[in-house]
Structure formats: C-alpha cells, structure tokens
Scaffold this active site. Structure first.
Site, PDB file in Angstrom:
ATOM      1  CE1 TYR A 140     -32.419  -1.064  -5.263  1.00 29.21           C
ATOM      2  CE2 TYR A 140     -31.997   0.480  -3.507  1.00 29.21           C
ATOM      3  CZ  TYR A 140     -31.663  -0.058  -4.723  1.00 29.21           C
ATOM      4  OH  TYR A 140     -30.564   0.418  -5.406  1.00 29.21           O
ATOM      5  CB  CYS A 141     -32.698  -5.368  -4.358  1.00 29.97           C
ATOM      6  SG  CYS A 141     -31.553  -6.695  -4.836  1.00 29.97           S
ATOM      7  CB  VAL A 142     -33.583  -9.578  -2.005  1.00 26.06           C
ATOM      8  CG1 VAL A 142     -32.924  -8.840  -0.859  1.00 26.06           C
ATOM      9  CG2 VAL A 142     -34.149 -10.896  -1.511  1.00 26.06           C
ATOM     10  N   GLY A 176     -37.886  -6.096  -2.395  1.00 27.70           N
ATOM     11  CA  GLY A 176     -39.067  -6.048  -3.250  1.00 27.70           C
ATOM     12  C   GLY A 176     -39.619  -7.435  -3.532  1.00 27.70           C
ATOM     13  CG  PHE A 181     -36.926   1.268  -5.801  1.00 24.36           C
ATOM     14  CD1 PHE A 181     -38.046   1.796  -6.418  1.00 24.36           C
ATOM     15  CD2 PHE A 181     -36.395   1.959  -4.711  1.00 24.36           C
ATOM     16  CE1 PHE A 181     -38.621   2.976  -5.971  1.00 24.36           C
ATOM     17  CE2 PHE A 181     -36.960   3.133  -4.264  1.00 24.36           C
ATOM     18  CZ  PHE A 181     -38.076   3.639  -4.887  1.00 24.36           C
TER      19      PHE A 181
END
Length: 610
Positions: A347-349, A351, A375
C-alpha cells in the site's frame, strides 16, 4: 461551514442588521479578551520552552527560502517585460474596479453591472448568507477571489518556467491563497464575527486554550487537532481484529490474524503497509477493516507493522526494510505455515518498497511471492503530484542535514506536508473551528489515524526521496540494492495494480504509467474517490465505483474511455483475481501453531507515539 450552537444567524431579509455585529456586554467581552491573552501566553510558553532547552530546533529557513526563490523566478518573468507587467497589473486593477462597482451598486440598491465571481464548486468557506447579502463581506469575498485567481493566472501563463518551478509556484500560490482567505479571520468572516459577539469572546478563550494544548502535545510544534482523540484507543475500539504477533525484528512486527473460516486459501497473504502513518488504516474498525474482510474470505493474513523509528534506526535504509521487513515476513510465514508460495499486497510507499523488494528477490532467486497487489502505489514518479514540490536537491540536502541531528525526521513535519496537499480541507477549517470558534472536533477514526504520526528514519527517507521522487531510479532500472541494479522487468509474477481516481498522493495517471514497467501480466483497476476512501471501501457500504478494462497501455484517459464501470467496492473483484491465481484451500491455520506468539495483535510497535 455550519453555525455553532448559540451563534447568531444572519437575518433572512434583504437588509442585514448591524446589531448582530455589536458587542452587547463590553465588560464581559473585555474580561474574556484578558483570559484569551492569558491562554495566548501559555501557548507562547509551550512553543518557546522546548526551544530554550534545545529539545526543539526550527528548520523553516529552507522551505521559506525555496518559496521565495520560486516566487522570485515567477516575478522575474512578469517584470522582465514592461508591457507584460503592465498588462498583468491592468488585469488585477480591472478586476478590483469591477468588484468596487458591484459593491457601490449593491449599497445603492441598483443592479450590478459587472459579473460577480463565484467560489468554485465544493468551496464551503463562503456558504454563510452574509457573504452575499452584506456589502462589506461581499466586497471582501469578491476582492479575494479576484486576487487569488489573478495569482493563479500568473503561474499558468508564465512562459519559459521549467515544469518543476511552475509546479512549485502553483502549489505555493495555493497555500498562500488558502492562508489569507477572509474566512480565516474573525473580523472578516461574518460567522466568526457574529459568534464572537454572541458569546462575548468566550469562543476565543476556548480556542486559545486548545491552541496551547496542541502546541504542548506537539512538544513545541503545533499538532493540529482534527478529531477527538480521547475517544479512541488502539486495541480497544480501533485496530481490534484478533491475532498474534508471531515475529519481531528491529524494524517490523509480523502479525498473523485469527481465521474465521474452516478452510483457507493455501497461499497466505502478506500485507506491506506504508511506514508513513501506521498499518491500522486497513483495520480501523470491524465495519471498515480490509484485514477482517480478507480473513472472512479465507485468507491467512499476515501484516507488517513497522516500528516508529528513533535514533537507533537512523542508518536503516531500504535494503534493511526489505531484509528485516518484507523478506523477514516471508521467512516468518514459511516457518509458521510451511508455505513457500505467498500472495503479497503493498500500500502506497509500502507498495513501492514491495516492488523494489520483488525486483531484488528476483535477482537473488527468491520466488516465494507468487502474486503482487499494489494499492495506490507509484513505481514511476514522472507524474508524482504535489509531493514533488518538496523534492529537489536543495530541499533534500536541507532535510538530510536536519535528519542528521537525531537520525530521523519528526513525525509532525511529515504530517504537515501531507496536510498541505489539501490545506483547504485538512488545515484551515480546523484552524478556524478549533482556535477561533473554540469548538473541539468530533471523534473520527480516520482522522485519529491521520494524526497518529510516525517519524522517518534518516537513511530510509533519504533513499526514498532521492531514488524515487528526485531521480526516478526504480522504473528506469537504476536503483541499487543488495549489490544489484534492480529492474521491475524481473518482476514477472501476476500483478494487480489499483489506483484511485481522485488520489492527490499517488495520482492515478502515475500509477497507470507504472504498470508498464513490470515484466508480467498486469490487471489494472481504477477505483472511485481518493487515496484512503478509494481503498478503504467495504462492499457492505455500497459506495463509489470502480473500472476494469484491457491492458494498461497508452494513456489513462483512453483506457478509461473503453473500460467497464462497476458499482460499489473493488474488493470482491480483487478476491476473484486472487482465486484465479490459485484457489486451492486447506484447513484454517491458528496463529502461533509453530512459532511462540510474542503478544496479542495489534502488537507493540503500533503503539509507539512520535
């Protein structure tokens, strides 16, 4: 903005009464002003105290210097040609003259000759009727709108500016415009003016007391209050999905969640959340929890809970976060379940780290991750949005110098940077409501999470800013980890890449572009709403929508034109995609069957405060 309880509302006739703006009890008003000054002194002491002891040092010179440099370049363009400068000044003067003419007409009861500017759709600052009926407040509103739009036009039509400088100029103009809005000040906001008069200044006393408390809570910096934090407690009514901590490294706890089905998917699921804020955005409460929902679908869920770094973690870089976070999580899963095939989510960073980790592990022959879901994750930073405003060589060097003193970046600085991306929603409404109206915010789990700031370890944050935002090394095959120049082309496993349409942190265009750098098949999903609401969207709420289509090729706009829109949450679609990779099921796995549990979920790292 709604009226506070007890605040006088504007009269509904065409001749607003002046009485509502006159102090009725001068003695009581004067007493409250004195009390407000007393609380202001406490706020000043809360700010000065940590600086006098050396606990807090200010590092505002570089951000201010960058804004001055940016505005200087913008000014240089407009002043370098006298004719151009004159035209710009004439446009502003003409706008002000139109406002003046309209105000005179309104005061004399005649029809306005000049068209009036209207706030943008969704702008809640000027909803009070007095902004339109009262000539004084209407003049302030119109003059402000003329000035702010003129300033935006200066940026838009400044030819010759490089794209980064133009981006920064637009961002800084927006910040200044939001800050100087007449809605932010008592004497220029009719609602605040009326409320101050109606309460004889008691709202100011309450507001200044809250300001002092929030500066003290931020240990010398303002920790802007966005929710009633006293109503939440991690592990009691937030982050409550049952599970065990089954592993702990220097920088990560690995949490395994209790199953709720008799059979589970054979492949366990490892979630790599961002270390900017905390993992429980995916477990806010039972109704919103992605983690709980995934467990109910038959996933054996493992989550990485990152440590809130301090001086001990200053040298931990991205390789350390890969080895002691992602790879450590895979090791724990293998030891606990015996499985070597895993589905992973970033998710975000988190990811971005997962993508880099997968590229590194591919180089090293570690093939345990068999599918990856991202994500709102950027792997290419060409279109990285407003966060790029804070990233250039001068600003990163200044930030590295600041982080070098303690080995980390204060959580309040990162929180403020993210709030600035939506300052019109996340800063100024709370400044007005908290410190001028003296009205404490309502409890809201999402904003509680948003305020639960995390520090950034120096080496980790520097590596991220330089390799991703500044140099865009990951997508170009130039990022170096573990002695390798890693390439996303080596990530040949199936990828599900999820963007959100209104994302201001990982813009959909940026996520879409990143899809082309992976070496395998990519399923792209575009969800409605933004960075948080578009992800945390349980099916039961039946909110928003999502789009699916063909391969993520070409431009996002073209892909979207041919995509299929579906109502509601994308979660079930993703689960079906996971089952297409491997739908085999086995008996449910209880946490701690092979590894001795180290504690109950949500663990200890998540409770560490910045």
């Amino acid at each position: 903005m709604a009226d506070a309880p007890g605040a006088g509302k504007a009269e509904e006739n065409d001749s607003p009464s002046v009485e509502q703006y006159l102090v009725k009890d001068p003695e009581r008003f004067a007493l409250n002003v004195a009390r407000m000054i007393e609380q202001a002194g406490k706020a000043a002491s809360a700010w000065a105290g940590p600086r006098e002891t050396g606990e807090r040092r200010d590092h505002v010179a570089e951000p201010m210097a960058d804004m001055v440099r940016t505005f200087s370049k913008l000014t240089e363009y407009w002043l370098s040609d006298p004719q151009r400068a004159l035209e710009a000044q004439t446009r502003l003067f003409s706008g002000y003259m139109g406002v003046w003419a309209n105000s005179i007409a309104k005061m004399s009861g005649t029809e306005s000759r000049e068209p009036e500017l209207a706030p943008e759709r969704g702008d809640k600052r000027f909803l009070d009727p007095e902004w339109g009926k009262n000539a004084f407040f209407d003049f302030l509103k119109q003059a402000y709108l003329v000035m702010s739009r003129w300033a935006n036009d200066l940026v838009e039509h400044a030819e010759g500016l490089d794209e980064h400088t133009r981006h920064k100029a637009g961002f800084y103009v927006k910040q200044v415009s939001n800050a100087i809005s007449p809605s932010n000040f008592i004497l220029t906001n009719p609602e605040l003016f009326r409320e101050t008069v109606a309460t004889n200044g008691e709202n100011l006393v309450r507001g200044m007391k809250m300001l002092a408390e929030d500066i003290a809570a931020g240990k010398g910096d303002l920790k802007l209050r966005q929710s009633d934090y006293s109503r939440f407690e991690i592990g009691r009514n937030i982050a409550v999905s049952p599970g065990k901590v089954v592993g702990r490294s220097d920088i990560a706890e690995i949490i395994q969640y209790e199953p709720s089905t008799e059979k589970v998917l054979k492949r366990p699921l490892l979630i790599c959340p961002p270390w900017i804020n905390k993992f429980y955005i995916l477990d806010l409460n039972p109704e919103k929890s992605f983690i709980r929902w995934a467990v109910e679908q038959g996933h054996t869920v493992f989550v990485i809970s990152w440590v809130n770094p301090d001086e001990r973690h200053g040298s931990k870089n991205w390789e350390a976060y890969t080895r002691e976070g992602v790879q450590y999580g895979l090791d724990i899963i293998e030891k606990e379940t015996g499985e070597r095939e895993v589905n992973a989510i970033g998710y975000c960073v988190g990811g971005t780290l997962l993508a880099a980790a997968l590229a590194l592990l591919a180089k090293e022959g570690d093939e345990r991750v068999k599918s990856a879901t991202f994500f709102t994750t950027q792997v290419d930073f060409t279109h990285a949005g407003d966060l790029k405003v804070f990233v250039d060589e001068e600003q990163i060097a200044a930030l590295e110098q600041a982080m070098g003193e303690k080995g980390y970046l204060e959580g309040t600085r990162m929180a403020m940077a993210f709030n600035m991306l939506r300052s019109g929603d996340l800063i100024w409404p709370y400044v007005v409501s908290n410190y001028m109206r003296g009205k404490a915010p309502l409890p809201f789990d999402l904003l509680y999470w948003n305020a639960d700031a995390t520090r950034m370890g120096a080496a980790n944050h520097s590596f991220y800013l330089r390799n991703c935002y500044l140099e865009n090394n990951l997508s170009n095959g130039r990022m170096e980890m573990g002695g390798h120049a890693i390439s996303l082309a080596d990530v040949t496993i199936p990828v599900c890449n999820i963007a959100t349409r209104e994302d201001h942190i990982a813009p959909a265009k940026s996520v879409f572009l990143g899809s082309r750098f992976f070496g395998g098949e990519v399923e792209f999903i575009l969800a409605g709403s933004g960075h948080i609401a578009g992800v945390v969207n349980p099916p039961a709420r039946q909110k928003y929508q999502y789009w699916t289509g063909g391969k993520p090729e070409g431009e996002l706009e073209d892909w979207l034109a041919g995509a299929t829109e579906h109502p509601g949450s994308w979660w079930p679609y993703w689960h079906e995609w996971i089952e297409k990779q491997d739908a085999r099921r086995v008996s449910a796995r209880k946490p701690g069957k092979r590894l001795k549990p180290l504690g109950e979920a949500p663990g200890t790292y998540v409770r560490m405060r910045a």
